[in-house]
Design a protein around this motif. Sequence first.
Motif, PDB file in Angstrom:
ATOM      1  N   HIS A 155       0.823  -1.203   0.000  1.00 55.32           N
ATOM      2  CA  HIS A 155       0.000   0.000   0.000  1.00 55.32           C
ATOM      3  C   HIS A 155       0.862   1.259   0.000  1.00 55.32           C
ATOM      4  O   HIS A 155       0.588   2.243  -0.727  1.00 55.32           O
ATOM      5  N   ALA A 166       2.464   1.797  -3.455  1.00 54.92           N
ATOM      6  CA  ALA A 166       1.492   2.311  -4.426  1.00 54.92           C
ATOM      7  C   ALA A 166       1.160   3.776  -4.143  1.00 54.92           C
ATOM      8  O   ALA A 166       1.022   4.601  -5.068  1.00 54.92           O
ATOM      9  N   HIS A 167       1.034   4.103  -2.862  1.00 56.50           N
ATOM     10  CA  HIS A 167       0.676   5.479  -2.512  1.00 56.50           C
ATOM     11  C   HIS A 167       1.813   6.458  -2.815  1.00 56.50           C
ATOM     12  O   HIS A 167       1.592   7.547  -3.382  1.00 56.50           O
ATOM     13  N   ARG A 183       2.361   6.984  -6.651  1.00 56.41           N
ATOM     14  CA  ARG A 183       1.252   7.477  -7.479  1.00 56.41           C
ATOM     15  C   ARG A 183       1.491   8.920  -7.925  1.00 56.41           C
ATOM     16  O   ARG A 183       1.302   9.265  -9.097  1.00 56.41           O
ATOM     17  N   THR A 184       1.915   9.782  -7.012  1.00 57.47           N
ATOM     18  CA  THR A 184       2.136  11.196  -7.371  1.00 57.47           C
ATOM     19  C   THR A 184       3.295  11.363  -8.348  1.00 57.47           C
ATOM     20  O   THR A 184       3.150  12.051  -9.382  1.00 57.47           O
ATOM     21  N   LEU A 243       4.470   9.266 -10.485  1.00 53.38           N
ATOM     22  CA  LEU A 243       4.068   8.702 -11.773  1.00 53.38           C
ATOM     23  C   LEU A 243       3.083   9.630 -12.483  1.00 53.38           C
ATOM     24  O   LEU A 243       3.135   9.774 -13.726  1.00 53.38           O
ATOM     25  N   ALA A 244       2.185  10.245 -11.709  1.00 54.80           N
ATOM     26  CA  ALA A 244       1.237  11.195 -12.324  1.00 54.80           C
ATOM     27  C   ALA A 244       1.988  12.402 -12.891  1.00 54.80           C
ATOM     28  O   ALA A 244       1.672  12.899 -13.990  1.00 54.80           O
ATOM     29  N   ARG A 270       3.361  17.760  -3.999  1.00 55.33           N
ATOM     30  CA  ARG A 270       3.263  16.445  -3.351  1.00 55.33           C
ATOM     31  C   ARG A 270       2.753  16.591  -1.923  1.00 55.33           C
ATOM     32  O   ARG A 270       1.954  15.778  -1.450  1.00 55.33           O
ATOM     33  N   THR A 325      -0.894  17.145  -2.009  1.00 60.20           N
ATOM     34  CA  THR A 325      -1.611  15.899  -2.328  1.00 60.20           C
ATOM     35  C   THR A 325      -1.724  14.997  -1.116  1.00 60.20           C
ATOM     36  O   THR A 325      -2.765  14.399  -0.825  1.00 60.20           O
ATOM     37  N   GLN A 356      -5.291  13.704   1.510  1.00 55.64           N
ATOM     38  CA  GLN A 356      -5.710  12.288   1.605  1.00 55.64           C
ATOM     39  C   GLN A 356      -6.617  12.085   2.807  1.00 55.64           C
ATOM     40  O   GLN A 356      -6.451  12.743   3.838  1.00 55.64           O
TER      41      GLN A 356
END
Length: 377
Positions: free
Chosen positions: A282, A285-286, A289-290, A292-293, A365, A368, A372
């Motif tokens: 987890h 992935a978390h 994610r930023t 990669l975006a 970041r 972001t 959450q």
Amino acid sequence: MSSRAGAAAEADWRAARAARPSNRRSMRRTLEHRLLIGLALVLAVAGFAVDRLLEREFVDLFDQRLVGLASAMRTNIEQEPDGIDIDLPADLLLSFRRDEDADSFRLWDDAGNELARSESAIGHALTRGPTPLDEPVFETRRLIDDLPVRIMRLSFLPALDSNDDGKPVVFPADFVRRPVHLSLASPAGPLVAEIWELRAILAAIAALSLAATALIIHRGLRDGLAPLEDVRNQIDQLRGSTLGSRLTLPDGASELAVVVDQLNALLTRLSTAMARERQFSHDVAHELRTPLAELRAVIDIGSRWPDDPALASRFYEDARGACAQMESTVNNLLALARSEQGSDLLDPTPFELNAVIAQPGAAQRLRTVARQPGRRR
């Protein structure tokens, strides 16, 4: 990722279970077989000893009858100056009929001359054998039609004859007393039949005892090993998705307390490791994610103005920064995982927070992360 790991663990468990040998014997059956074999050996030895003792007792009773018969004959055999006087009473003679089932005898003097014998065929077949004086010797032989016969041989000195008034008869001065030799025989068929009947009874008792003991052992082991069977069933129900469950100690099984406690501790460690793996997946992935975006956005924007060198250089710099951030994130997560396992200790060093915030895209970041769910604002 965690679901794949759980599915892999489940597949490994099923493969290991399918690979179990089908001919494996259970501990209960092994104990039953060994106990029954041991009991059978004990019963065999005990039965053999009892058979020997009882057979000896039967034979002794049979021999005592022959000794009594010989004593009755001995009292009616007297030494006279001119020979041996044999005067057997009528009731004693009834024992020596011509029937094959009747007793038989044969009497010799010391020179080997026959003095008397019964009229039966066995009486004719009796032979004289060397025996100590007044010490009966017994043996079992097959004489007529292969029938077993119990034989007693006895050598003794006949009593001296006396007159009717009870006074002893006067013997010559050079008279020497000589022993006579008696062979008595009695058919041993009834004795053999009784012995074999006794053996059949002993065998039946041993078989019934073995069967009853086998039933007692079976039920005793089944009830005694029931707690172990209960623990085995609980372990057999474990799956990759049920590692959070714990084994319970059955009643009356304090000997298994250490085993159950250790297995529960192992389940706790496995459950913790699986939870750590899921949390690690987890977090990866978390955290990725930023970046990669951002990398995707840079690529999309760069693809719109491919002919502008200044924009292309800026886009490449932003893409390199996003890749460096992802690499740093992955390294940090791996270092954190190793530190939790105790294989890699962190070495904390001071750093400038302003320099970190000033990095390209850091503010975005942080915003972001702050948005959450579950994060404090």
